[in-house]
Write a protein that holds these residues in place. Structure first.
Motif, PDB file in Angstrom:
ATOM      1  N   GLU A  96       1.263  -1.355   0.154  1.00 63.04           N
ATOM      2  CA  GLU A  96      -0.243   0.127   0.123  1.00 63.04           C
ATOM      3  C   GLU A  96       0.832   1.569   0.385  1.00 63.04           C
ATOM      4  OE1 GLU A  96      -2.673   0.018   3.291  1.00 63.04           O
ATOM      5  OE2 GLU A  96      -3.474  -2.292   2.296  1.00 63.04           O
ATOM      6  N   MET A  97       2.213   0.849   0.099  1.00 62.66           N
ATOM      7  CA  MET A  97       2.852   2.016  -0.229  1.00 62.66           C
ATOM      8  C   MET A  97       3.944   1.784  -0.170  1.00 62.66           C
ATOM      9  SD  MET A  97       3.779   5.369   2.710  1.00 62.66           S
ATOM     10  CE  MET A  97       5.261   3.547   3.926  1.00 62.66           C
ATOM     11  N   VAL A  98       5.207   2.555  -1.189  1.00 64.58           N
ATOM     12  CA  VAL A  98       6.320   2.353  -1.233  1.00 64.58           C
ATOM     13  C   VAL A  98       7.069   3.397  -1.710  1.00 64.58           C
ATOM     14  CG1 VAL A  98       5.556   2.812  -3.955  1.00 64.58           C
ATOM     15  CG2 VAL A  98       7.225   0.703  -3.468  1.00 64.58           C
ATOM     16  N   SER A  99       8.581   3.206  -1.376  1.00 62.46           N
ATOM     17  CA  SER A  99       9.777   4.182  -1.647  1.00 62.46           C
ATOM     18  C   SER A  99      10.591   3.577  -2.161  1.00 62.46           C
ATOM     19  CB  SER A  99       9.615   5.114  -0.232  1.00 62.46           C
ATOM     20  OG  SER A  99      10.695   5.897  -0.108  1.00 62.46           O
ATOM     21  N   LEU A 100      11.062   4.644  -3.249  1.00 66.95           N
ATOM     22  CA  LEU A 100      12.681   3.680  -4.573  1.00 66.95           C
ATOM     23  C   LEU A 100      13.009   5.185  -4.570  1.00 66.95           C
ATOM     24  CD1 LEU A 100      10.309   2.862  -7.281  1.00 66.95           C
ATOM     25  CD2 LEU A 100      11.231   1.781  -5.178  1.00 66.95           C
ATOM     26  N   THR A 101      14.388   5.102  -4.099  1.00 68.88           N
ATOM     27  CA  THR A 101      15.450   5.735  -4.598  1.00 68.88           C
ATOM     28  C   THR A 101      16.297   5.691  -5.340  1.00 68.88           C
ATOM     29  OG1 THR A 101      17.288   4.515  -2.691  1.00 68.88           O
ATOM     30  CG2 THR A 101      15.312   6.558  -2.680  1.00 68.88           C
ATOM     31  N   ASP A 102      17.039   6.471  -5.678  1.00 73.96           N
ATOM     32  CA  ASP A 102      17.650   6.557  -7.404  1.00 73.96           C
ATOM     33  C   ASP A 102      17.129   5.983  -8.369  1.00 73.96           C
ATOM     34  OD1 ASP A 102      20.154   6.421  -8.204  1.00 73.96           O
ATOM     35  OD2 ASP A 102      20.832   4.378  -7.834  1.00 73.96           O
ATOM     36  N   SER A 103      16.063   6.179  -8.283  1.00 72.22           N
ATOM     37  CA  SER A 103      15.280   5.649 -10.025  1.00 72.22           C
ATOM     38  C   SER A 103      15.125   6.481 -10.985  1.00 72.22           C
ATOM     39  CB  SER A 103      13.451   6.157  -9.564  1.00 72.22           C
ATOM     40  OG  SER A 103      13.102   7.006  -8.798  1.00 72.22           O
ATOM     41  N   GLY A 104      16.389   7.167 -11.138  1.00 72.50           N
ATOM     42  CA  GLY A 104      16.268   8.677 -12.137  1.00 72.50           C
ATOM     43  C   GLY A 104      15.134   9.787 -12.397  1.00 72.50           C
ATOM     44  N   ILE A 105      15.162   9.950 -13.626  1.00 73.80           N
ATOM     45  CA  ILE A 105      14.061  10.472 -13.592  1.00 73.80           C
ATOM     46  C   ILE A 105      12.396   9.932 -13.472  1.00 73.80           C
ATOM     47  CG2 ILE A 105      15.090  11.941 -15.439  1.00 73.80           C
ATOM     48  CD1 ILE A 105      13.257  10.421 -18.020  1.00 73.80           C
ATOM     49  N   LEU A 106      12.149   8.935 -12.347  1.00 70.50           N
ATOM     50  CA  LEU A 106      10.633   8.633 -12.454  1.00 70.50           C
ATOM     51  C   LEU A 106      10.307   9.795 -11.452  1.00 70.50           C
ATOM     52  CD1 LEU A 106       9.408   6.392 -12.976  1.00 70.50           C
ATOM     53  CD2 LEU A 106       9.678   5.069 -10.505  1.00 70.50           C
ATOM     54  N   PRO A 107      10.670  11.009 -10.085  1.00 64.68           N
ATOM     55  CA  PRO A 107       9.592  11.411 -10.496  1.00 64.68           C
ATOM     56  C   PRO A 107       8.333  11.998 -10.807  1.00 64.68           C
ATOM     57  CG  PRO A 107      11.500  10.552  -8.873  1.00 64.68           C
ATOM     58  CD  PRO A 107      12.084   9.976 -10.040  1.00 64.68           C
TER      59      PRO A 107
END
Length: 695
Positions: free
Chosen positions: A121-132
């Motif tokens: 129900e919640m996910v947090s990603l880092t180092d995802s490039g231009i995904l945001p």
């Protein structure tokens, strides 16, 4: 009546030309450049957003996680943060090859973290490039272009590689835009060059039509200035107009549309202070220029009054006016100082107003954008806000460019108006319908009640002029009015037309004969004419290949030009003119005589050079004249006393009429007016007097 034609510039370069030929190509490349600008702005947005978010993204809700699963195709090895309990898969054995083995079943592949995302129900990603950035644009616009690009370009899925890729892409796009702009400039230069060549061709043709009648040389100088200066101004104006009109509006439109696509409400809110500030700046600039012009006029007036006091020192000292003069001088000096201070005050006030409006506008835009970020950061991220602020600041360049185009067009329009006024002039001389061929002069040249006036504001050069010159004689024309003898000479080959009266050759009115036959039999030679651009042979032939080199040499020998021609570097093939060898005044004059003698005219008109000739040239001319004057009708406008003594008769012109006709010795005895003319022209102190007058 205004000297400016409102449509003169558009006459030189009509608006329809924007959609033809090279101009259409410039417009096309400008559109391509605009599309590349959109890519550059998108790339800049992605770079700023990458630096802002650093590839971190946190999503809530199972639906968002599913969307993320569609976007993120690379394995996710980052921690999953959540507060609710998660189902944990049953234990499994992991083999060395990374596959699990369940007892009693076939080996199954190890599930990836992406496969587990739908259960979160919640996910947090880092180092995802231009995904945001991709996530924000997709959720806002529902456009799948960036998501597809993100999926297909793995380099964009990690921070470092994404930054490097975006910067490289920006460099490539910027380089292509530079090349396209260079191409557009070259095409615009080609268009302006074509316009300038067309105008110069028209000026050249018009000068050939009007030039022969230029008695004073003012029209020739006007044509020269139009050819060089005014056409150059129009050429620069056409270049700037084509290049700017195809670039600035497209750039402005793209910037505006891009800002609207980010947040149209915020864009409209920011446009209000921007438009208001620009309007007030324009009004202030106009008022400032008007005040500056008036102040400069006042400064020049006071400065002239101060300078006038320097001319009255003798009166001041002679009548003891030192005190009064000093007070008057100080009064004007005080006004001059006040005007200078006013100019500085107006200029300083203008700069303060301009800067104040710019600061106020910037603060308003920053406040509106910042308030939007603070109130709803989800709808306008910081990267988009920074990009919008940059776009609003960049508005100044195309808007100011369009404003400057108006000034450039107005300046070019003034020059174009001068050019077309000159081109619209109608030559006074034209060949009559049914004109006859003129036979060589054999009886007499006659002027019947001829009148001629340069313009309505000048006194007439000829007024009821009557003269008959027998064929085969030599005549000198002299007058206190320098242009009167030249006007008489110009009337014979019809370089100019009389306002009234007739010019007859053997009883035939020259107005009813062909210009070609008339000017073949009545040739004018001026000692003030320059050499033509070309070889010596071409200067004498004047492009007529019917004359052989032997005939050219014979004519040169008759004019005593053969010897100095042989001494040139390449003889008769020596190049003359601006990029060739330069001849002295005497050599140019003898070359002109050879040019005329080659055609064996029945009537030769000679205007001797005004410059002082050396003794060798004088001797050679005397010998040449002894042969030229034989069996030919010769009219001379003399600059040497020896020429006056050689001719059969001297015609003295005064107030537009023939004052006296006689030999030079008899006129010296009978005419006080002639003695005065000869004294002013040939006394040995005249050059000293002229130099003193010039000083």
């Amino acid at each position: 009546m205004s000297n400016r034609q409102p449509n003169a510039f558009h006459r030189a370069f009509p608006a329809r030309e924007f959609f033809r030929g090279s101009a259409r190509t410039v417009l096309f490349w400008s559109l391509v450049n605009g599309l590349l600008l959109i890519l550059l702005l998108v790339d800049l947005f992605l770079i700023i957003d990458l630096l802002d978010h650093r590839g971190r993204i946190t999503l809530h809700g199972e639906q968002n996680v599913k969307l993320l699963q569609e976007l993120r195709t690379a394995p996710v090895r980052l921690p999953v943060e959540h507060e609710q309990a998660k189902s944990v898969p049953e234990p499994e054995q992991v083999r060395a090859d990374g596959k699990s083995s369940v007892p009693g079943g076939e080996p199954e592949p190890k599930p990836s973290p992406i496969a587990e995302m739908p259960r979160l129900e919640m996910v947090s990603l880092t180092d995802s490039g231009i995904l945001p950035s991709v996530w924000w644009t997709y959720s806002k616009y529902q456009i799948g272009l960036l998501p597809r690009m993100y999926q297909r370009v793995p380099l964009l899925q990690e921070n470092q590689t994404a930054l490097f890729t975006l910067i490289c892409f920006a460099l490539v796009v910027a380089s292509i835009r530079v090349l396209i702009r260079w191409r557009s400039r070259q095409k615009s230069l080609s268009i302006s060059h074509h316009v300038s060549m067309s105008l110069r061709n028209m000026i050249h043709r018009q000068a050939l039509r009007l030039g022969p009648g230029d008695l004073s040389g003012k029209e020739t100088e006007q044509a020269f200035q139009l050819f060089i200066r005014d056409v150059g101004t129009v050429q620069q104006g056409v270049f700037q107009w084509v290049y700017g009109q195809s670039r600035h509006p497209i750039t402005l439109l793209i910037l505006l549309l891009f800002a609207i696509s980010i947040d149209w409400r915020l864009t409209l809110q920011c446009m209000i202070p921007l438009v208001a500030a620009w309007y007030f700046l324009l009004q202030h600039r106009k008022n400032y220029e008007q005040e500056q012009a008036k102040t400069l006029v006042a400064i020049e007036t006071e400065l002239s009054l101060l300078a006038e006091n320097l001319r009255s020192t003798r009166l001041v000292r002679g009548f003891g006016m030192e005190t009064a003069e000093h007070d008057q001088f100080q009064k004007h000096l005080q006004k001059y100082t006040e005007n200078i201070a006013t100019l500085k005050r107006v200029e300083g006030w203008g700069h303060r107003v301009a800067r104040g409006l710019a600061v106020f506008c910037s603060c308003m835009v920053l406040f509106l954008v910042g308030y939007k970020v603070l109130v709803s950061p989800d709808s306008l991220p910081l990267s988009a806000a920074v990009l919008m602020t940059g776009i609003f600041a960049f508005f100044y360049l195309p808007v100011n460019g369009l404003y400057q185009l108006i000034e450039i067009r107005d300046e070019a329009n003034i020059s174009a108006s001068s050019i077309y006024r000159y081109l619209n002039q109608i030559p006074s001389v034209g060949q009559a319908v049914g004109a006859k061929f003129l036979e060589p002069l054999s009886q007499a040249l006659q002027f019947e009640n001829v009148s001629f006036q340069l313009n309505s504001n000048s006194p007439p050069l000829l007024k009821g002029f009557d003269l008959k010159i027998p064929a085969g004689t030599s005549t000198a024309l002299v007058s206190l009015e320098k242009l009167a003898p030249r006007a008489v000479s110009y009337l014979i080959p019809r370089f100019i037309e009389p306002q009234s009266g007739r010019v007859l050759m053997d009883g035939e009115d020259t107005a009813w004969v062909t210009l070609e036959s008339l000017r073949a039999e009545a040739i004018y030679v001026s000692g003030n004419d320059p050499c033509l651009t070309g070889t010596v042979k071409e200067n004498i032939q004047c492009g007529d290949e019917r004359y052989s080199l032997q005939e050219v040499i014979a004519a040169s020998k008759e004019a005593h030009a053969h010897q100095f021609i042989q001494n040139l570097s390449q003889g008769y093939e020596t190049a003359l003119g601006q990029h060739g060898e330069e001849l002295t005044v005497g050599e140019c004059f003898r070359l002109g005589l050879a040019r005329a003698l080659l055609r064996k005219p029945a009537l030769l008109i000679i205007e001797e050079p005004e410059d002082i000739l050396d003794e060798d040239t004088k001797t050679l001319l005397e010998d040449a004249y002894s042969r030229i004057f034989q069996n030919r009708t010769v009219l001379v406008i003399p600059s040497r006393i020896t020429t006056l003594r050689r001719v059969n008769q001297v015609v003295l012109i005064h107030e537009g009429k023939v004052e006296a006709v006689d030999s030079q010795p008899n006129l010296l005895k009978k005419s006080a007016l002639y003695r005065h003319w000869e004294y002013t022209r040939f006394n040995q102190f005249r050059h000293t007097q002229e130099t003193s007058n010039e000083r």
